[in-house]
Design an enzyme around this catalytic site. Structure first.
Site, PDB file in Angstrom:
ATOM      1  N   GLY A  97     -11.069   0.104  -5.466  1.00  0.00           N
ATOM      2  CA  GLY A  97      -9.753   0.496  -4.936  1.00  0.00           C
ATOM      3  C   GLY A  97      -9.720   1.958  -4.532  1.00  0.00           C
ATOM      4  O   GLY A  97      -9.177   2.308  -3.497  1.00  0.00           O
TER       5      GLY A  97
ATOM      6  N   GLY B 129       4.170  22.437   1.260  1.00  0.00           N
ATOM      7  CA  GLY B 129       3.332  21.807   2.278  1.00  0.00           C
ATOM      8  C   GLY B 129       4.112  20.793   3.088  1.00  0.00           C
ATOM      9  O   GLY B 129       4.685  19.861   2.525  1.00  0.00           O
TER      10      GLY B 129
ATOM     11  N   GLU C 184       6.884  25.409   4.086  1.00  0.00           N
ATOM     12  CA  GLU C 184       5.666  25.293   4.907  1.00  0.00           C
ATOM     13  C   GLU C 184       5.301  26.693   5.419  1.00  0.00           C
ATOM     14  O   GLU C 184       6.151  27.413   5.927  1.00  0.00           O
ATOM     15  CB  GLU C 184       5.931  24.315   6.070  1.00  0.00           C
TER      16      GLU C 184
ATOM     17  N   HIS D  79      10.492 -10.755  24.162  1.00  0.00           N
ATOM     18  CA  HIS D  79      11.802 -10.087  24.192  1.00  0.00           C
ATOM     19  C   HIS D  79      12.709 -10.703  23.138  1.00  0.00           C
ATOM     20  O   HIS D  79      12.693 -11.918  22.977  1.00  0.00           O
ATOM     21  CB  HIS D  79      12.429 -10.254  25.578  1.00  0.00           C
TER      22      HIS D  79
HETATM   23  P1  FAD Z   1     -11.527   7.331  -2.089  1.00  0.00           P
HETATM   24  O1  FAD Z   1     -10.492   6.345  -1.810  1.00  0.00           O
HETATM   25  O2  FAD Z   1     -11.124   8.728  -2.403  1.00  0.00           O
HETATM   26  O3  FAD Z   1     -12.393   6.743  -3.284  1.00  0.00           O
HETATM   27  C1  FAD Z   1     -13.457   7.435  -3.842  1.00  0.00           C
HETATM   28  C2  FAD Z   1     -13.790   6.820  -5.170  1.00  0.00           C
HETATM   29  O4  FAD Z   1     -14.993   7.409  -5.646  1.00  0.00           O
HETATM   30  C3  FAD Z   1     -12.727   7.098  -6.246  1.00  0.00           C
HETATM   31  O5  FAD Z   1     -12.441   5.922  -6.955  1.00  0.00           O
HETATM   32  C4  FAD Z   1     -13.401   8.122  -7.140  1.00  0.00           C
HETATM   33  O6  FAD Z   1     -12.945   8.063  -8.472  1.00  0.00           O
HETATM   34  C5  FAD Z   1     -14.858   7.676  -7.037  1.00  0.00           C
HETATM   35  N1  FAD Z   1     -15.836   8.708  -7.406  1.00  0.00           N
HETATM   36  C6  FAD Z   1     -15.795  10.047  -7.131  1.00  0.00           C
HETATM   37  N2  FAD Z   1     -16.887  10.650  -7.638  1.00  0.00           N
HETATM   38  C7  FAD Z   1     -17.627   9.683  -8.238  1.00  0.00           C
HETATM   39  C8  FAD Z   1     -18.868   9.679  -8.931  1.00  0.00           C
HETATM   40  N3  FAD Z   1     -19.566  10.785  -9.110  1.00  0.00           N
HETATM   41  N4  FAD Z   1     -19.328   8.497  -9.425  1.00  0.00           N
HETATM   42  C9  FAD Z   1     -18.637   7.339  -9.262  1.00  0.00           C
HETATM   43  N5  FAD Z   1     -17.461   7.286  -8.598  1.00  0.00           N
HETATM   44  C10 FAD Z   1     -16.970   8.441  -8.099  1.00  0.00           C
HETATM   45  N6  FAD Z   1      -4.784   6.981   4.217  1.00  0.00           N
HETATM   46  C11 FAD Z   1      -4.407   6.080   5.134  1.00  0.00           C
HETATM   47  O7  FAD Z   1      -5.223   5.674   5.963  1.00  0.00           O
HETATM   48  N7  FAD Z   1      -3.121   5.602   5.164  1.00  0.00           N
HETATM   49  C12 FAD Z   1      -2.186   6.015   4.285  1.00  0.00           C
HETATM   50  O8  FAD Z   1      -1.037   5.574   4.337  1.00  0.00           O
HETATM   51  C13 FAD Z   1      -2.557   6.964   3.299  1.00  0.00           C
HETATM   52  N8  FAD Z   1      -1.666   7.395   2.400  1.00  0.00           N
HETATM   53  C14 FAD Z   1      -2.055   8.267   1.421  1.00  0.00           C
HETATM   54  C15 FAD Z   1      -1.114   8.683   0.498  1.00  0.00           C
HETATM   55  C16 FAD Z   1      -1.470   9.562  -0.505  1.00  0.00           C
HETATM   56  C17 FAD Z   1      -0.451   9.999  -1.510  1.00  0.00           C
HETATM   57  C18 FAD Z   1      -2.822  10.022  -0.579  1.00  0.00           C
HETATM   58  C19 FAD Z   1      -3.255  10.947  -1.676  1.00  0.00           C
HETATM   59  C20 FAD Z   1      -3.773   9.614   0.344  1.00  0.00           C
HETATM   60  C21 FAD Z   1      -3.390   8.738   1.361  1.00  0.00           C
HETATM   61  N9  FAD Z   1      -4.294   8.314   2.336  1.00  0.00           N
HETATM   62  C22 FAD Z   1      -3.901   7.425   3.292  1.00  0.00           C
HETATM   63  C23 FAD Z   1      -5.684   8.795   2.356  1.00  0.00           C
HETATM   64  C24 FAD Z   1      -6.640   7.743   1.771  1.00  0.00           C
HETATM   65  O9  FAD Z   1      -6.256   7.473   0.446  1.00  0.00           O
HETATM   66  C25 FAD Z   1      -8.068   8.240   1.827  1.00  0.00           C
HETATM   67  O10 FAD Z   1      -8.392   8.633   3.142  1.00  0.00           O
HETATM   68  C26 FAD Z   1      -9.039   7.143   1.398  1.00  0.00           C
HETATM   69  O11 FAD Z   1      -8.752   6.716   0.096  1.00  0.00           O
HETATM   70  C27 FAD Z   1     -10.475   7.633   1.479  1.00  0.00           C
HETATM   71  O12 FAD Z   1     -11.314   6.609   1.107  1.00  0.00           O
HETATM   72  P2  FAD Z   1     -12.770   6.887   0.532  1.00  0.00           P
HETATM   73  O13 FAD Z   1     -13.428   5.550   0.443  1.00  0.00           O
HETATM   74  O14 FAD Z   1     -13.434   7.943   1.301  1.00  0.00           O
HETATM   75  O15 FAD Z   1     -12.587   7.470  -0.931  1.00  0.00           O
END
Ligand code: FAD
Length: 469
Positions: free
Chosen positions: A39, A179, A202, A443
Site C-alpha cells: 500500500g 504551505g 505561503e 448530453h
Molecule cells: P510510497 O507510496 O511512498 O511507498 C514507499 C514504501 O516503501 C513505503 O511503504 C515505505 O514505508 C517503504 N520503504 C521505505 N524505505 C524502505 C526500506 N528501506 N525497506 C523497506 N521498505 C521501505 N498522489 C496521487 O497520485 N494522487 C493523490 O491524490 C495523492 N494524494 C496524496 C495525499 C497525501 C496526503 C500525500 C502525503 C501524498 C499524496 N500523493 C498522491 C502522493 C503519493 O502518495 C505518492 O506519489 C506515492 O505514494 C508514491 O509511490 P511510491 O511507490 O513511489 O512510494
C-alpha cells in the site's frame, strides 16, 4: 546466501504494481516493506485516506450549499470516531486486498526494512532478525516522507504533518497550514468543512506554484471564502508553545511582522525522497542534490541491475507515475525494448473545485515559446454544470496551432479529476481538435465541455458565440 530473481524494496503504488506485473510475466519476485500489507504512503497515509476525508467534506459542503436551491438541512452532527473508523476501514479493505492479490500471484512478501550492503547484496531486518540476499535485479521504490521546517519540528505535539493530520484525532478550533501546495489545500478543505478556522501561509506570491494561473484563480476564490485567511509572500519566523496555543510570528514581503495563536499547525511544505538510510553509498547508485536517485528513461540507475521508480526517482511525485514507472522497469527487466516517455502525466488537486491538467501546460508553452492556441469553454455555458448548481469551472484545450494536435489541457470544476482522462488519451493518441469535436459526447454531461472546447477552437461552439477571427 540465497539469490533472488527480482527484489522490490517498498510496496507503495510503484513497488506493488512492479511486483505484480513481474509475477504475471513469470519472474520470481520478492517484495519488501515495513507494513503488514502492500500500500505504501498512497494507501496508508496519502491518496486514499485524504480522498475518503474529502468525500466527507463534500457531503458537509453540499448540505450547506443545498440551501441555495431550497433544501435547508440542519447543521450536521459529527461523530469523529465513526468518521475515522470508516476512513481506516477503507484503507484496511484496500491494503488487505493487495495482500490477497500478492498471495494469489505468489509474490514473496517480506515484512521488514532493507538496506544495501554492496551493489549485489541487501540485508533485511525483520522482527530483529537480519537476513542477507543477493539478486539478479532489484527495484528501489522507497518513496518519500513529509518535509519538516527546521526550528518548528518538535516545538509542540500540536504541530502536525500530513500523516498525523490524516488521523483526525480531534477537530481543532483553528489551524495554520504552512504551505499553499496541493496537500495543504486538500487537508485544509477537509478541516474547514469539519469546522476548523483555517489560515494558510505561503512564502511565494501565489498558491499552487506551477499550476496555470487561470485554473488556480477559480480555486483561490473558493478557498478564500472557505478559509479564514490565505496569506501570500508570508514567512513563519518563529513558533512557540503558549498557554493559549501555538504562537506564530509571521513576516511579510515588506518585512512587517505580525503574530497569531493557533490550536494546531500543519506543516505541508513538500516531501523528500526516502533515500538516506538505504545504504546507497555502498552501491555506486548516484543520487542528486535533493536526494532523488538518478535514472535513465528505462528507470535504470547508474548500476545496471538496480532500478528506481516512483517518488524516489523524481518529480512528479504522484502515485500513477510511480505505478507506470514500475511497470516499465519490469518490462525492461523482462527483456522488452521499452522506455518511460509519457506525453501526458496527469495531476489532480482534489479540492472543491477540483483542478486537473495533463500534457503541455499554458505556463510551459509560454516558457518554451510554443505556437499554441487555447480553446476554452466556460462551465457557465454548460447545461450540466447549471443543473449541479455549479458554474465556476472551465475546460481548456492546449492545441498546436499548425497541426491542430491536442498537446494538453486543464479543467477546473467538480469532477475535473475524472474528466481529464479523455484529454490524456487525446494527447497520447496524438488526436487533433477535430477528433474531439466529431466524437459525440453524451448530453447533459460535463464531458461535453471538452467537446465544446474543441468546437471553440473552430469558432463553432453551439453554446458559446465566439467566432474565429
Ligand atoms: P510510497 O507510496 O511512498 O511507498 C514507499 C514504501 O516503501 C513505503 O511503504 C515505505 O514505508 C517503504 N520503504 C521505505 N524505505 C524502505 C526500506 N528501506 N525497506 C523497506 N521498505 C521501505 N498522489 C496521487 O497520485 N494522487 C493523490 O491524490 C495523492 N494524494 C496524496 C495525499 C497525501 C496526503 C500525500 C502525503 C501524498 C499524496 N500523493 C498522491 C502522493 C503519493 O502518495 C505518492 O506519489 C506515492 O505514494 C508514491 O509511490 P511510491 O511507490 O513511489 O512510494
Amino acid at each position: 546466501m540465497e539469490k533472488k530473481e527480482l527484489i522490490v524494496i517498498g510496496a507503495g503504488p510503484g513497488g506493488y504494481a512492479a511486483a505484480f506485473l513481474a509475477s504475471d510475466l513469470g519472474i520470481k519476485t520478492t517484495l519488501i516493506d515495513g507494513a503488514d500489507n502492500p500500500g505504501g504512503v498512497c494507501l496508508y497515509r496519502g491518496c486514499i485516506p485524504s480522498k475518503a476525508l474529502l468525500h466527507a467534506a463534500k457531503i458537509i459542503n453540499d448540505s450547506v450549499e443545498a440551501k441555495q436551491i431550497g433544501i435547508d438541512f440542519s447543521k450536521p452532527r459529527l461523530d469523529i470516531n465513526k468518521l475515522r473508523k470508516w476512513k481506516d476501514d477503507v484503507v484496511r479493505k484496500l491494503t488487505s486486498g493487495l495482500g490477497q492479490l500478492s498471495k494469489q500471484r505468489k509474490v514473496e512478501y517480506i515484512k521488514g526494512t532493507a538496506k544495501f550492503l554492496d551493489a549485489e547484496t541487501i540485508e533485511v531486518a525483520s522482527n530483529n532478525v537480519a537476513s542477507k540476499y543477493n539478486f539478479e535485479n532489484i527495484i528501489i521504490a522507497t518513496g518519500s516522507y513529509p518535509a519538516m521546517i527546521p526550528g518548528i519540528d518538535g516545538v509542540s505535539k500540536n504541530i502536525l504533518d500530513s500523516t498525523s493530520a490524516l488521523e483526525i484525532n480531534d477537530i481543532p478550533g483553528s489551524m495554520l497550514i504552512i504551505g499553499g501546495g496541493y496537500i495543504g489545500l486538500e487537508l485544509g478543505t477537509v478541516y474547514a468543512a469539519l469546522g476548523t478556522k483555517i489560515t494558510v501561509a505561503e512564502m511565494l506570491p501565489r498558491i499552487l506554484t506551477g499550476v496555470d494561473e487561470d485554473l488556480m484563480k477559480v480555486l483561490f476564490k473558493k478557498v478564500k471564502s472557505a478559509f479564514e485567511s490565505v496569506m501570500m509572500e508570508t514567512k513563519v519566523v518563529s513558533v512557540t508553545e503558549s498557554a493559549n496555543g501555538i504562537k506564530v510570528v509571521f513576516e511579510n514581503v515588506r518585512k512587517e511582522k505580525s503574530e497569531k495563536t493557533f490550536d494546531k499547525i500543519l506543516v505541508a511544505a513538500g516531501r523528500k525522497p526516502d533515500s538516506k538510510n538505504l545504504g546507497l553509498e555502498n552501491t555506486g547508485v548516484e543520487v542528486d542534490s535533493k536526494g532523488f536517485i538518478k535514472v535513465d528513461n528505462q528507470l535504470r540507475t547508474s548500476v545496471r541491475n538496480i532500478f528506481a521508480i516512483g517518488d524516489i526517482a523524481g518529480e512528479p511525485m504522484l502515485a500513477h507515475k510511480a505505478s507506470h514507472e514500475g511497470r516499465t522497469a519490469v518490462e525492461v527487466i523482462s527483456g522488452k525494448k521499452v522506455v518511460f516517455e509519457p506525453k501526458a502525466i496527469p495531476a489532480v488537486i482534489f479540492t472543491d473545485p477540483e483542478i486537473a491538467w495533463c500534457g503541455l501546460t499554458e505556463t510551459d508553452a509560454k516558457k518554451e515559446n510554443r505556437e499554441i492556441t487555447i480553446a476554452k469553454f466556460p462551465w457557465a455555458a454548460s447545461g450540466r454544470s447549471l443543473t449541479l448548481n455549479r458554474s465556476d469551472g472551465f475546460t481548456k484545450l492546449i492545441i498546436d496551432t499548425d497541426t491542430e494536435r491536442i498537446l494538453g489541457g486543464g479543467i477546473v470544476g467538480p469532477g475535473a479529476g475524472d474528466l481529464i482522462s479523455e484529454i490524456i488519451l487525446a494527447v497520447e493518441m496524438e488526436a487533433n481538435a477535430a477528433d474531439i469535436k466529431l466524437s459525440i459526447h453524451p448530453h447533459p454531461t460535463l464531458s461535453e465541455t471538452i467537446m465544446e472546447s474543441a468546437e471553440v477552437f473552430f469558432g463553432q461552439s453551439t453554446h458559446l458565440y465566439k467566432p474565429k477571427n
